[in-house]
Design an enzyme around this catalytic site. Structure first.
Site, PDB file in Angstrom:
ATOM      1  N   ASP A 237       1.422  -1.883  -2.964  1.00 52.96           N
ATOM      2  CA  ASP A 237       1.241  -0.557  -2.358  1.00 52.96           C
ATOM      3  C   ASP A 237       0.185   0.247  -3.124  1.00 52.96           C
ATOM      4  OD1 ASP A 237       3.694  -1.595  -1.459  1.00 52.96           O
ATOM      5  OD2 ASP A 237       4.686   0.352  -1.472  1.00 52.96           O
TER       6      ASP A 237
ATOM      7  N   HIS B 255      -0.619   3.705  -1.576  1.00 57.30           N
ATOM      8  CA  HIS B 255      -0.126   5.035  -1.205  1.00 57.30           C
ATOM      9  C   HIS B 255      -1.070   6.168  -1.587  1.00 57.30           C
ATOM     10  CE1 HIS B 255       3.523   3.972   0.738  1.00 57.30           C
ATOM     11  NE2 HIS B 255       4.065   3.380  -0.315  1.00 57.30           N
TER      12      HIS B 255
ATOM     13  N   ASP C 179       0.514  -0.649   2.819  1.00 63.35           N
ATOM     14  CA  ASP C 179       0.854   0.686   2.322  1.00 63.35           C
ATOM     15  C   ASP C 179      -0.334   1.323   1.598  1.00 63.35           C
ATOM     16  OD1 ASP C 179       3.297   0.394   3.500  1.00 63.35           O
ATOM     17  OD2 ASP C 179       4.481   0.783   1.706  1.00 63.35           O
TER      18      ASP C 179
ATOM     19  N   ASN D 159       4.703  -1.247   5.971  1.00 66.47           N
ATOM     20  CA  ASN D 159       5.508  -0.435   6.896  1.00 66.47           C
ATOM     21  C   ASN D 159       4.907   0.956   7.087  1.00 66.47           C
ATOM     22  OD1 ASN D 159       6.384   0.019   4.136  1.00 66.47           O
ATOM     23  ND2 ASN D 159       7.973   1.329   4.975  1.00 66.47           N
ATOM     24  N   HIS D 160       4.065   1.412   6.161  1.00 67.62           N
ATOM     25  CA  HIS D 160       3.427   2.725   6.333  1.00 67.62           C
ATOM     26  C   HIS D 160       2.207   2.668   7.258  1.00 67.62           C
ATOM     27  CE1 HIS D 160       5.821   5.385   3.745  1.00 67.62           C
ATOM     28  NE2 HIS D 160       6.158   4.227   3.196  1.00 67.62           N
TER      29      HIS D 160
ATOM     30  N   HIS E 269       4.328  -7.917   3.175  1.00 72.57           N
ATOM     31  CA  HIS E 269       4.682  -6.615   2.610  1.00 72.57           C
ATOM     32  C   HIS E 269       6.144  -6.491   2.167  1.00 72.57           C
ATOM     33  CE1 HIS E 269       4.247  -2.417   1.654  1.00 72.57           C
ATOM     34  NE2 HIS E 269       5.351  -2.164   2.335  1.00 72.57           N
TER      35      HIS E 269
HETATM   36 MN   LIG Z   1       6.354  -0.226   1.949  1.00 74.99          MN
END
Ligand SMILES: [Mn+2]
Length: 280
Positions: A40, A42, A67, A99-100, A152
């Site tokens: 990730d 982010h 992500d 998932n993001h 992921h």
């Molecule tokens: Mn995630």
């Protein structure tokens, strides 16, 4: 930090569609036996720029586990920069979906607000275009003659062979069936045998245990899995007798200081790299 105008972003998103649409849901990287793998990000541009330094000074393949957006402020810059890097060498920069990178999630966890803050009403249109692009990200990569699977979240209750994911078409902004949702959301657990509901993350998400994992890996004749998705201040965690490696790459995760780990996989050998130690 690289600044992108609205027109820059629009043209990069068009480029992204051309690059991502032809890629299959499961990427065949069986010929690749050495690659940097990134968890990730982010929206953490500091972590990303350290990775970019490595990209610039090596010829290795880089596999990103998704992500890119939400939580941190620079999802736009990170994703646009990654698309530019990928367009220079599409087979070297591999971008998987987290998932993001689904619309319901990135509407609620920061990316929508980031776009509105940067571009006001134009941001809302961009939000839809970004999510269209995200809908063409691949879900998994099979590396090193099939020894290594990258994705992921993890395995899903109703998936036997990773290649079966290729039966699903791309182009969905939110997972239309459980198996696609679980690949992006499930977490490993040493306290579970097969599958148990993951009440921490919420409905539809499952923990998978060692027995389910071993069954899946045997079915796929795979040895290792590298996945992301779990917040790990230490930056990594091993599961299931060191057959599954979970990595987490931000240095700053919503104000929490993390170690920021990426991994250099080389024919069954794993070298953990601490992003903090890469000088800017
Ligand atoms: Mn995630």
């Amino acid at each position: 930090m690289k600044q992108y105008s609205l027109d820059d972003v629009k043209s990069i998103l068009k480029k992204a569609l051309r690059l991502l649409m032809p890629e299959p849901m499961v990427l065949d990287l069986k010929e690749v036996n050495r690659a940097y793998i990134v968890g990730d990000l982010h929206g953490d541009y500091v972590a990303f720029s350290k990775i970019k330094k490595l990209i610039d000074k090596t010829d290795d393949v880089f596999i990103f586990l998704g992500d890119y957006v939400d939580r941190g402020p620079h999802g736009t810059e990170i994703f646009c920069n990654l698309i530019e890097l990928k367009s220079d060498d599409p087979e070297r920069i591999i971008l998987l979906r987290g998932n993001h990178e689904t619309e319901e999630t990135n509407y609620n966890y920061g990316f929508y607000e980031e776009l509105i803050t940067k571009w006001f009403e134009e941001g809302a249109a961009l939000f839809s275009e970004f999510n269209n692009v995200f809908s063409y990200l691949s879900l998994a990569a099979v590396v090193d003659k099939g020894r290594l699977i990258c994705l992921h979240g993890g395995i899903a209750r109703d998936l036997k062979n990773i290649m079966d994911l290729n039966e699903y078409t791309k182009g969905w902004k939110n997972p239309p069936v459980a198996v696609l949702f679980e690949i992006l959301w499930n977490d490993p657990s040493e306290d579970v045998e097969f599958f148990e509901p993951n009440f921490i993350r919420g409905p539809g998400v499952w923990f998978y245990g060692k027995k389910a994992f071993i069954k899946f890996m045997n079915e796929n004749r795979a040895e290792y899995m590298i996945r992301a998705h779990t917040y790990l201040p230490e930056g990594y965690a091993w599961f299931f007798e060191k057959k599954l490696l979970s990595i987490f790459s931000p240095l700053d995760y919503v104000g929490r200081i993390c170690r920021g780990i990426i991994v250099l996989y080389d024919r069954g050998d794993f070298k953990l790299i601490e992003l903090r130690k890469i000088d800017m």
